[in-house]
Design an enzyme around this catalytic site. Sequence first.
Site, short mmCIF file in Angstrom:
data_model
loop_
_atom_site.label_atom_id
_atom_site.label_comp_id
_atom_site.label_asym_id
_atom_site.label_seq_id
_atom_site.Cartn_x
_atom_site.Cartn_y
_atom_site.Cartn_z
N ASP A 95 1.02 -1.06 -0.09
CA ASP A 95 -0.05 0.02 0.13
C ASP A 95 0.70 1.27 0.08
O ASP A 95 2.05 1.28 0.04
CB ASP A 95 -1.02 0.04 1.04
CG ASP A 95 -0.18 -0.15 2.36
OD1 ASP A 95 1.01 0.26 2.64
OD2 ASP A 95 -0.78 -0.92 3.33
N HIS A 99 -7.56 -3.07 10.49
CA HIS A 99 -7.27 -2.84 8.90
C HIS A 99 -6.06 -3.75 8.59
O HIS A 99 -5.30 -3.95 9.19
CB HIS A 99 -7.09 -1.30 8.66
CG HIS A 99 -5.76 -0.74 9.11
ND1 HIS A 99 -5.71 0.34 9.93
CD2 HIS A 99 -4.31 -1.06 8.84
CE1 HIS A 99 -4.45 0.98 9.89
NE2 HIS A 99 -3.62 -0.14 9.51
N GLU A 143 -9.61 -0.37 5.18
CA GLU A 143 -10.14 0.10 6.45
C GLU A 143 -11.50 -0.56 6.89
O GLU A 143 -12.16 -1.08 5.68
CB GLU A 143 -10.46 1.67 6.56
CG GLU A 143 -9.16 2.43 6.22
CD GLU A 143 -8.46 2.49 7.62
OE1 GLU A 143 -8.63 1.71 8.59
OE2 GLU A 143 -7.50 3.46 7.84
#
Length: 238
Positions: free
Chosen positions: A65, A136, A141
């Site tokens: 990410d 998460h 999320e």
Amino acid sequence: MEIKKFKDTEELSRAVAKYITALIKNKPEATLVLTSGDTPKRAYQLISEMGKSIDFSKCMIIGLDEWVGVGPKSEGSCRYIVEESLLKPLNISEENYTFFDSLSSDLATECKRVDKLILDRGGLDFIIVGIGLNGHIGLNEPGYAFGNYCHVTDLAQMTIDVGQKYFEAATPLSKGITVGLKHLLEAKTAMLMASGEKKAAIISQTVSSQVSPEIPSTVFQLHKDGLIWLDDAAGSMI
């Protein structure tokens, strides 16, 4: 879902490092997603020590990410953390890894690029993730569906607050770009690595709560080869 506990963070990190190096030795062309953050850093350092004789020239490493708007040279970016602790020490070629371009003006296309890379390589052989205090996984999320491939998310306030620890100065954060939980579910093996007492409560919820996007980490209950590896402190409530 398999749960393993190790006496401390060092033992956990050594086990993770051995697992990843063995994977590359057994399948040099493996496709892996690697997380950043504090938890895996020691494992990456150990891989860089053990991996001098391992051939990384056929593998593909993908960053899990990125913070949208944070560049790759920022000390808090996924790319910076993984490059400095693992990729550069092992002199791994940039042809063998990629990260989201979180500065792109077209994040949807950036998601499609990483999706295509993963799917063209036949899916993921391995993905390692940490866990947030709200459950998460990556920057998936609470509330985001398990059926997403790579996508952009709105960050929870808790994630924004905790995320500041990775930066030397206050940094505005609001969105993330992340490998989705559908890729995790389709990966041959998925590993959740957690250490420290502060993770104990959410680990307990991960393994005992009803599976729900409201606690993203419960996705591990659905994985055919999901590994939850913990030090004793993180596993103290299970």
